[in-house]
Structures are given as C-alpha cells and as structure tokens.
Design a protein around this motif. Structure first.
Motif, mmCIF file in Angstrom:
data_model
loop_
_atom_site.group_PDB
_atom_site.id
_atom_site.type_symbol
_atom_site.label_atom_id
_atom_site.label_comp_id
_atom_site.label_asym_id
_atom_site.label_seq_id
_atom_site.Cartn_x
_atom_site.Cartn_y
_atom_site.Cartn_z
ATOM 1 N N ALA A 22 -4.077 16.602 -24.314
ATOM 2 C CA ALA A 22 -3.205 16.484 -23.146
ATOM 3 C C ALA A 22 -3.759 15.462 -22.162
ATOM 4 N N SER A 23 -5.065 15.518 -21.933
ATOM 5 C CA SER A 23 -5.669 14.586 -20.989
ATOM 6 C C SER A 23 -5.519 13.149 -21.476
ATOM 7 N N LEU A 24 -5.804 12.939 -22.777
ATOM 8 C CA LEU A 24 -5.636 11.599 -23.334
ATOM 9 C C LEU A 24 -4.151 11.234 -23.363
ATOM 10 N N GLY A 25 -3.302 12.241 -23.576
ATOM 11 C CA GLY A 25 -1.866 12.003 -23.645
ATOM 12 C C GLY A 25 -1.302 11.537 -22.312
ATOM 13 N N ILE A 26 -1.818 12.085 -21.215
ATOM 14 C CA ILE A 26 -1.317 11.670 -19.898
ATOM 15 C C ILE A 26 -1.574 10.184 -19.701
ATOM 16 N N SER A 27 -2.744 9.719 -20.142
ATOM 17 C CA SER A 27 -3.023 8.294 -19.966
ATOM 18 C C SER A 27 -2.062 7.445 -20.788
ATOM 19 N N VAL A 53 2.575 13.993 -16.233
ATOM 20 C CA VAL A 53 2.553 15.448 -16.431
ATOM 21 C C VAL A 53 3.827 15.925 -17.123
ATOM 22 N N VAL A 54 4.974 15.393 -16.696
ATOM 23 C CA VAL A 54 6.227 15.848 -17.305
ATOM 24 C C VAL A 54 6.285 15.468 -18.777
ATOM 25 N N ILE A 55 5.937 14.203 -19.071
ATOM 26 C CA ILE A 55 5.985 13.753 -20.459
ATOM 27 C C ILE A 55 5.098 14.617 -21.328
ATOM 28 N N VAL A 56 3.845 14.815 -20.873
ATOM 29 C CA VAL A 56 2.915 15.577 -21.700
ATOM 30 C C VAL A 56 3.347 17.034 -21.805
ATOM 31 N N SER A 57 3.908 17.586 -20.723
ATOM 32 C CA SER A 57 4.373 18.975 -20.805
ATOM 33 C C SER A 57 5.469 19.119 -21.849
ATOM 34 N N ILE A 58 6.438 18.191 -21.800
ATOM 35 C CA ILE A 58 7.525 18.258 -22.789
ATOM 36 C C ILE A 58 6.944 18.192 -24.201
ATOM 37 N N SER A 59 6.044 17.207 -24.412
ATOM 38 C CA SER A 59 5.489 17.027 -25.757
ATOM 39 C C SER A 59 4.687 18.237 -26.184
ATOM 40 N N ILE A 60 3.898 18.785 -25.266
ATOM 41 C CA ILE A 60 3.063 19.923 -25.654
ATOM 42 C C ILE A 60 3.934 21.112 -26.026
ATOM 43 N N VAL A 61 4.908 21.415 -25.191
ATOM 44 C CA VAL A 61 5.731 22.590 -25.464
ATOM 45 C C VAL A 61 6.476 22.408 -26.779
ATOM 46 N N LEU A 62 7.163 21.274 -26.879
ATOM 47 C CA LEU A 62 7.951 21.017 -28.085
ATOM 48 C C LEU A 62 7.040 20.903 -29.317
ATOM 49 N N SER A 89 13.462 7.221 -20.025
ATOM 50 C CA SER A 89 12.209 6.636 -20.497
ATOM 51 C C SER A 89 11.175 7.741 -20.681
ATOM 52 N N MET A 90 11.195 8.761 -19.809
ATOM 53 C CA MET A 90 10.254 9.856 -19.973
ATOM 54 C C MET A 90 10.535 10.620 -21.255
ATOM 55 N N LEU A 91 11.828 10.874 -21.523
ATOM 56 C CA LEU A 91 12.201 11.546 -22.770
ATOM 57 C C LEU A 91 11.723 10.747 -23.976
ATOM 58 N N LEU A 134 0.832 -1.203 0.000
ATOM 59 C CA LEU A 134 0.000 0.000 0.000
ATOM 60 C C LEU A 134 0.869 1.257 0.000
ATOM 61 N N SER A 135 1.886 1.278 0.862
ATOM 62 C CA SER A 135 2.745 2.461 0.931
ATOM 63 C C SER A 135 3.463 2.692 -0.388
ATOM 64 N N ARG A 136 3.906 1.596 -0.985
ATOM 65 C CA ARG A 136 4.593 1.735 -2.275
ATOM 66 C C ARG A 136 3.635 2.249 -3.346
ATOM 67 N N LEU A 137 2.387 1.774 -3.312
ATOM 68 C CA LEU A 137 1.403 2.263 -4.283
ATOM 69 C C LEU A 137 1.151 3.752 -4.077
ATOM 70 N N ILE A 138 1.045 4.159 -2.794
ATOM 71 C CA ILE A 138 0.768 5.569 -2.499
ATOM 72 C C ILE A 138 1.904 6.453 -3.016
ATOM 73 N N TYR A 139 3.143 6.050 -2.721
ATOM 74 C CA TYR A 139 4.266 6.832 -3.246
ATOM 75 C C TYR A 139 4.357 6.709 -4.758
ATOM 76 N N GLY A 140 3.933 5.549 -5.283
ATOM 77 C CA GLY A 140 3.963 5.340 -6.732
ATOM 78 C C GLY A 140 3.061 6.297 -7.470
ATOM 79 N N SER A 141 1.939 6.697 -6.810
ATOM 80 C CA SER A 141 1.025 7.625 -7.483
ATOM 81 C C SER A 141 1.741 8.937 -7.770
ATOM 82 N N ARG A 142 2.629 9.330 -6.869
ATOM 83 C CA ARG A 142 3.434 10.531 -7.102
ATOM 84 C C ARG A 142 4.236 10.395 -8.383
ATOM 85 N N LEU A 143 4.944 9.250 -8.465
ATOM 86 C CA LEU A 143 5.798 9.019 -9.632
ATOM 87 C C LEU A 143 4.976 8.990 -10.910
#
Lengths: 303, 338, 336
Positions: A226-231, A109-118, A167-169, A94-103
C-alpha cells in the motif's frame, strides 16, 4: 494450572523477555534513517494538507493578471507576498501547491483503497475457490500486468472521458493486479497452515475463514504494498494530469499545474520547478517509507 | 623444512556485540605428503583456520599470526598476485556442498579447464585433454561427454568428484578437504573418502581433512588435531590419540562414537560450545569438563608440547600427578577427582 | 531447447487473446453511441452514420463482431484513422521506428550506467559510493519524468543552450527514411551535420526516458550482485586463484545477470509508458505522441489499433526476454 504458572517466570528469566512486537518493529524501522525521513516528510505533507486553509496565504483559484508570472521572492521582482512566485494568470504558486497536497494525498489514498479492497476480495476469492474462477481472475490480472501501466490508464481514461475521478479509477484498475496476487499468494500459503485447518475442522465457514483467519495474517505485505502503491498512484495520476487526462484546470493538482506551465518553461522556471519538486519529494517519501516498512516487516531479514 | 607452518594464528570477526574470535592461537606444522585430520564440533573454527590459510576469510574477518608460511613462502607478507599463483595450484581446497560450490552458469568442462589454463598455461585443446584425464581419474564415467554438462545435471557425489578433479588439476602440494562427505549420501561418502586417500597416496600430496566425525578420520589421518571454540585442544599422532586420548574433550568425543558406546545408550557431552557472550575466562572447555577445577575455570591453559604432540589442558589424562593436582586446585565435581 | 522455445511461445497466446479482447471492448465501452462520440463536435449525417455502423459491424451480434475483428487484425487490417483516413497500421509503421530508436537508446543508457554502478556499489558495500548510488537511484525511481524532462530543457536548452528543445532532427535536414532510425538514416544520407543533429536531439529524451530504468537496473544489479558474491561458487572461484576481475566480471556477473534480465524485460513496459510522456514533452514524432493526439481528436480506431499494437510489442519483447533468460540460465533451459 499451578505448575504452569510457577514455571513460567523461570523460563522468562532464562531467555530474557522478548520485546513487544510493535516495539521490535519500531526498533528495526527507526534504525533505517531513510524510512524515518520519509515518515517525517509524509507527516509534514499530511499536516500541510489538513491545515491548507490556515497555511495558504492566498486562494488557489483567484486570478489576477496584473501580477502574472512574478518570480520567487529571492529573485529580482519577486516579493514575500508570493514566496514561490505566481503562475501565468497570477495565482500564488505556494498556495496552489499547499492545496495541491490535499488533492495528491486524496488521490493516492483513494486509489490505493479502491485497489486494496477490490484486489483483496478478488485475491481471496481466487485463492479460496481455485478452479476456473481462479484461472480466469489470475489470467486477467496477468494481461493487465503485461500492458504498460500508464498506457492502459490512458486508454481507460480516453474511453471514460478525462477527469479526476475517471483518472483515479483508471490508475486503481491498473495497480489492482499487485494486490490480487498478494492476497491470493497469502491465502494459498496461509490455508496450508495448521490453524486454518483447525478453524475449518471446528466448523468455520469459508467467508469467516477469509476475513477472520486469513486476512489478518496477510496484512503485513499489504501494508508495504500500500505504501509503495500510494507513490505509484500519485505519480501516475500526476502523469495523467500532465497529459490533460486527469484533474482538469483550475484544480491545483500538481501534474495539471505542470501541464498548464509547460509552455512557459522558457520564460519562468519557477512555474515548472516547484510542482514537480512537490511530486518528487512526496513520491520519494512514500517509497522510502515503503522500503523501510518492508525491511522492518520482512521476516527474512530478521535475525 | 615443513610444508606448512602456522604459529599463533587467530581470526577475528567484529560483530555488533563485540569481537568474535573464530580462531584463537592455533599453531601447526605439516610435512609434505602428511595426512592431518582436523576434528571439532560445528563452530569450532576448523574451517576458518583453513580458509585463513587460503586467504579466503570472508569480509570483515581479520587474520593475525606470528608465522604463516607455505612451502617456504611467507603468506602474511605475500602480494595478492603472488598468492593467487599459489592458491588453486600448490594448495587447493574442496568444500562441503559440492553442488553450490560449482558455478551453475558454466559447464563442468569450462570450470575444470579454467584452472588448467590459468595455472598451467595450457591451450584449449591441451586443457580439454587433461580435463578428460582428470575426470577419468576421479572415477567419472564417460568423462568426455560430461565436459559439456552443467552442475545441476549431475548428482551431489558426481559434483564432489568434479570438485576434487578441479582441486588436483595442478598437482597441489596440499589439498584441504572441508567436510567433503557431509552433504552426501552415506553410500557415496565412503567412495569419496577412498578416492581422496588413493589420490593422496598416488601423488604424495599433503591432505588436511576437516570433519566433525571422528569415524571418518580414524581410517585416513596419520595425525589428528582436535579443535574446540577456535582453539587447538589436542594434536597428536592418530594411533596415540585413539589409544590414549590426553584431553578430556578428546576422550569425551571418542566416548560419543557409537562403536565405543557402553550399554545401549550413546554417551554425550553435556552443554554447548561457548558463544560470543558466554566465553569462559579460564579453559574454554571447563564449563563442560568433568574435571574442571576453580583453577581451570579462572586460568586459561597454554598450548604446550605433550606426549609427542600438543595439548591445551591443565590436567592431561596421562599425567601421573593429575589427581593430586586436581584435588589441590579445588575440584568442582567431587566425584571426578576421586 | 526447441521445446523450451515452443512452450514459451504458446504461453503468450492467451495474453494475445486478452489484449485483443481489451482493444475490442475498448471502443464499445465508450459511453453513448460510439459513432456519435467519435464524431464529437464535428457532427455526422445519417448516411455516414449508417456507413460507419456497417464498417465497424455494430449491427451484428457481439461475438460475431469479435470474430470479424480478430480475423481483420490477423490480416493486418486495424481500421482507418478518422482524421487522416490513413490505415492505422501504416501510420503506426511510419512512427514506430522513432519510438523504437528512443527506447533502444534509453535502455542502452540505463544499462551502460546502471550495470557498472550497481556492480561497484555491491563490491564496495556500505561505502560512500554505495550510499550515493542507492540514494540517487531511489530518487530516479520516484522521478516524475514529465517534470524531469522540463527541468532538463530548462537547464540544458534554456540556461546552457546546449541541446535543442524538441523534434528528432534540425528542420534544415531532410532525411529520406530508409530504416526509420534517424541515427542510421542520417549517416546513410551523407549530409554533413545531419548525424550530429540527430544525436543532439536524442540526448535529452534518452536521459529522460532512461532515468527510471537506470534506477531500477542499478538497484537490482546491486542486490543480485550482493547475493551472488556470498555464494559458495564464488569462494570456489577464489580458491582456484582466479583474479578478482575475472571472478566479478565472469563468475559473479553471469549469475547476477539472471534476475537483472528479468527486470530489464519488465522495464520494457515502463519504457513505452515513459515514451508517451517523453514524446509529449519533446514533441518527438513517435507512437506515444500519436496516441495522445488521437485521444484528443477522438480518433478511436487509432487509439484502439495503437494500443493493441503497443501491447503486442510489449508482449513480444517480454517473450524475447524470456527466451534470453533461458539462454543465460542453463537450469531453466534444461528443466522445462
């Protein structure tokens, strides 16, 4: 001046006041139960991610082999101390899942932000310059689209070396073409409209046109994408994690957790079930939200 | 026995804002070989009436009638299977947009022979021969080579000829033409109308011609039915109707024809057809009628026999006592009553 | 028609060049000295280093290197695996049928379920069935298939003991590869039970790989069908007195298939992506697993050649779909 102000109320009464655009949007959006459910789940996941330090009962990293592979609390041998059980080296799932949600949210968000800006910049450049630059950019994007997205991401990660950042890049590059195409299409439709011509006639420079006039007018499709992209981003990053190419252990990334748990599938169902469920629910929520946004923002469906 | 009998037909569509009545209390008789013109503005329910007869009212529309019979068959109780044997064979219909009404994925020949093979049980070769004949009859040159053409390769006029060929393929007793020329070029319109009338005469089939253009109907129809907001306003022999319209609406429609214009300005009918929310309590035409009274505003007139046809009006123009009755019923427009 | 085919074929040339460029630069983008990196922990002596430098042509200018690379590729020479020393092409050839077999089964699975589900959902719009299909397909669309595979193993292999966990066929059987497709080869071999074993091994991977395409096809079929059912020509078909079945299956479906075929074409890429994950989960000896293994073995020629070949396969399937599109949509065929 006086004549106009005097007539305005009469007109308003005759046609009934149109609702504020945001209110109208919320009206369409809230009628879609799936989209609202998606939004609620996303708010929940975001809250969990923000409050991870408070909510998580244990550290996601501390191992203790004496409590390895404890089942969830409702099964024999499980305890409420580890509600969803423990993994092969005794960490609380459970704790790992909770911290995993952060990741996972961060990754999305980071991936989609990079893609949107670029993507937006490339798309705007392609749309405004035309000629060789446009052909070059769009052809390149077509090629990227032709290749299977995960294959390309895998190849990129293989070259750059496994890891979360790489991997995010890689995933950002792979989903880039969607945004480039969107931005370019928006530029081409918008630049043919009168207000852009008007701005141009009044002496606005190309850069000013790009960011002040055109960009605000193509935000709606970008938000949906963007919303579909995050998924997609969360899913692909998790897949890379699962293949051992993404976030590296002991990071509590959901895909990586699955990779670690794979060999225990025959003995401990809970170590594989919960991380995947977390991915599925989050991705589903973003897809529901994206669908709902598209329906609410799509002028074609508005009557 | 009449070929077609409709009594008190109504078609309703449930919408979010309430029930929309697209057709309201329509009664009609049609004899074999008769030509009926149905006129009205867009949204007057003229097409939906005929779609109801064909069983083609789109979901979620509801059809109700006291009587709906064709060629002695009760269409209200008929099974789907039996109905399909009628539609396309004894009663056929052509539509406004010929190009979108033909399936883009199949050749003209396929779509034409499909009907023949279904209703006439012809084999491939016989159907093909008959299809060529039919295309010849509707004036399509080099018919044989057109069989393998797709709809997008033909012009709108040609496609409408194909639609007509398809409709008359099984020698229907009744052909319904729903604004068959509206989507076509002006020069083609006359050709298609001539074709329809010639076919009607040759085959002695009944023809219902739906249009919003009085001019189109003047030369073709023996009887004319004027519809407004889902209701029949007036239905009489064409000659009589043109010579002495009885309903103020008919009269206004005729006055709006360019050839009847007095002076340089075309006359128009003020206002619009009532929608779902502004349907008047009394006569549906009363908000736009020059002769409306307080009585006609509050009491809806019934469809009643009048001057050799039917009318739905409190004060028909040919009624000798109308002025007195209008005055007695508190006219809303003083000028009109005098 | 011939012109249509020729234009379509000529359109893929830039894509082909692009893919070769990507594959070509891939190996040169590896940080540091590529040969050192490839060697990894194995280490490398100076003579072998020099030999490899020559072999890869790293000593020549970059455009010459690309020219050499292209001419080699066109002759079918994709280099040799650093691990097995076998030519990349022959390894790919041996493994590709396994991936192909899986992909074909998955797309068939997706079509057989997805087309009718989408059609019925459209015909019974807003019914419980419709809502159910749409809900399930959105879940399928959001599915992390690497997890889905593990869950299916958990349920069907571990709990119910119905299906095998990995591989293509039981180790008891040795099947001489004739076509490379085990379903066919096992039948040809005449060995009792071999075919059944091959089928058993295929079931779970097929479901896993077919899930996303199934969801996409069902959604697409439904929306295409809904649009077509509102068209004028469907009203004409009804006015002709055609049966409901004929209208839906012939007149409506034929038109609705046009966008669906496009989507199926796009799913081919998704399918090969999914194959990499599916093969990893089920230890399926196909090109996906081969590529992943190559990454971890730092076998760059395999990675480069394999990615190029997979790219070409996807490109060719897209071309075929494009041509099929022309076949079912007469408007395309005649207009271009």
């Amino acid at each position: 001046m006086t004549a106009e102000t005097m007539e305005a109320p009469a007109v308003a009464v005759a046609t009934a006041t149109p609702p504020h655009p945001l209110r109208e949007f919320w009206g369409y959006f809230s009628a879609n139960k799936g989209a609202v459910a998606g939004l609620i789940v996303i708010i929940l996941v975001v809250t969990v991610a923000l409050l991870a330090d408070v909510l998580a009962p244990h550290s996601p990293y501390v191992t203790d082999t004496s409590i390895a592979l404890k089942p969830p609390f409702w099964q024999e041998g499980g305890s409420l101390a580890f509600p969803l059980g423990t993994d092969p080296i005794g960490r609380d799932i459970l704790s790992r899942l909770i911290y995993g949600s952060r990741l996972s949210l961060l990754i999305g968000v980071v991936i989609v932000s990079i893609s949107i800006v670029l993507g937006t910049v490339l798309g705007l450049v392609a749309g405004f310059t035309r000629g060789m630059t446009e052909i070059f950019i769009m052809r390149l994007m077509d090629i990227v689209l032709t290749l299977p997205s995960l294959l390309l991401a895998i190849v990129i990660v293989a070259v750059l070396g496994p890891g979360l950042v790489n991997s995010m890049l890689a995933v950002a590059l792979v989903i880039l073409p969607h945004y480039v195409r969107l931005a370019r299409a928006a530029v081409i439709t918008e630049t043919s409209k009168d207000y852009v011509t008007a701005a141009r006639v009044s002496g606005a420079g190309t850069l000013r046109l790009m960011f002040k006039e055109v960009l605000p007018n193509c935000t709606a499709p970008l938000i949906v994408q963007a919303s579909l992209g995050i998924s997609t981003a969360i899913l692909d990053a998790a897949a890379l994690g699962f293949l051992g190419l993404g976030a590296q252990p002991p990071a509590p990334e959901w895909g990586t957790m699955l990779a670690d748990a794979r060999e225990f599938v025959l003995r401990a169902w809970w170590v594989v079930t919960f991380p995947g469920l977390a991915i599925l629910i989050t991705v589903l929520a973003f897809n529901l939200l994206g669908d709902g946004l598209r329906d609410a923002l799509d002028p074609k469906l508005k009557r | 026995m009449a070929l077609l009998e409709i009594e008190n037909l109504s078609v309703e569509f449930p919408t979010q804002g309430g029930i929309m009545r697209a057709v309201d209390g329509v009664s009609l008789k049609l004899e074999e070989g008769e030509v009926l013109g149905v006129v009205g503005e867009s949204g007057s329910g003229k097409s939906v009436t005929m779609l109801a007869l064909m069983g083609l009212v789109p979901f979620p529309g509801r059809v109700r009638a006291d009587k709906l019979s064709f060629n002695g068959r009760d269409l209200l109780t008929i099974s789907d299977r039996e109905r399909r044997k009628l539609t396309g064979k004894d009663v056929a219909m052509i539509f406004q947009e010929p190009t979108t009404s033909l399936n883009p994925c199949f050749t003209i020949g396929f779509q034409l022979t499909e009907t023949l093979r279904l209703h006439e049980g012809m084999d491939r070769r016989a159907a093909r021969r008959r299809a060529i004949e039919l295309l010849d009859q509707v004036g399509i040159p080099s018919a044989e080579s057109r069989l393998s053409a797709f709809p997008h390769q033909l012009s709108g006029g040609m496609n409408q000829r194909v639609m007509i060929a398809m409709a008359i393929a099984c020698n229907p007793k009744l052909l319904i033409a729903d604004e068959p020329t509206t989507a076509l070029d002006v020069t083609i319109q006359a050709q298609i109308l001539d074709l329809l009338i010639n076919l009607q005469k040759e085959r002695n089939m009944a023809l219902v011609m739906i249009t919003h253009d009085m001019g189109v109907i003047a030369e073709t129809a023996k009887r004319i039915m004027v519809m407004y907001a889902g209701q029949i306003m007036e239905e009489r022999a064409a000659e009589d109707l043109f010579a002495s319209p009885q309903h103020p609406y008919t009269s206004a429609l005729l006055a709006a024809l360019p050839e009847n214009s007095k002076g340089s300005r075309l006359s128009t009918i003020p206002g619009v057809v009532p929608g779902l929310y502004d349907r008047p309590k009394g006569c549906l035409f009363s908000p736009r009628c020059a002769y409306a009274t307080e009585h006609s505003r509050s009491v809806r007139p019934e469809l009643r026999p009048w001057a050799g046809g039917q009318i739905r009006c409190h004060y028909p123009l040919g009624d000798s006592s109308r002025t007195a009755r209008i005055n007695a019923d508190h006219p809303l427009d003083a000028e009109a009553a005098s | 028609m011939l012109r249509f085919i020729l234009t379509r074929v000529s359109l893929i040339i830039p894509t082909f060049i692009g893919i070769t460029l990507l594959a070509f630069f891939l190996i040169r983008l590896v940080p540091g000295d590529p040969i050192e990196t490839m060697a990894g922990e194995r280490g490398i002596d100076a003579a072998r280093h020099e030999q490899l430098r020559k072999e890869f042509g790293f000593d020549k200018p970059i455009f010459v290197q690309y020219g050499v690379y292209i001419s080699r590729v066109l002759q079918g020479d994709l280099g040799k695996s650093l691990v097995t020393q076998a030519p990349v092409w022959s390894e790919f050839k041996a493994l590709f049928p396994a991936t192909m077999e899986l992909a074909i089964c998955a797309i068939l699975f997706a079509l057989v379920l997805g087309l009718p589900a989408g059609m019925i959902a459209a015909i019974r719009r807003n019914s419980i069935f419709d809502h159910g299909v749409m809900g399930i397909s959105l879940a399928g669309y959001s599915m992390p298939i690497f997890w889905w595979g593990l869950i299916l193993i958990l349920v069907f292999s571990v709990q119910l003991d119905l299906t095998p966990v990995s591989g293509r066929i039981d180790v008891l059987y040795y099947i001489e590869p004739v076509t490379g497709f085990l379903l066919i080869d096992s039948l040809l071999s005449g060995e009792e039970g071999a075919f059944a074993s091959a089928v058993e091994h295929l079931i779970l991977p097929t479901i896993v790989l077919g899930t996303v395409p199934l969801a996409v096809i069902a959604r697409m079929t439904r929306s295409a069908m809904l649009e077509v059912l509102g068209e004028d020509y469907i009203r004409t078909a009804k006015a002709k007195g055609l049966s409901r079945y004929r209208i839906i299956v012939l007149h409506a479906l034929r038109n609705a298939l046009i966008p669906v075929v496009t989507v199926i074409g796009l799913q081919v890429g998704v399918l090969f992506t999914g194959a990499i994950l599916t093969e990893t989960i089920f230890s399926w000896p196909g090109v996906g697993k081969w590529l992943i293994d190559a990454i971890f073995r730092r076998d760059y020629p395999v990675l480069q050649g394999g990615a190029l070949l997979l790219g070409i396969v996807v490109m060719s399937v897209n071309l075929l779909v494009d041509l099929a599109y022309g076949l079912i949509n007469p408007r395309i065929r005649h207009n271009r």
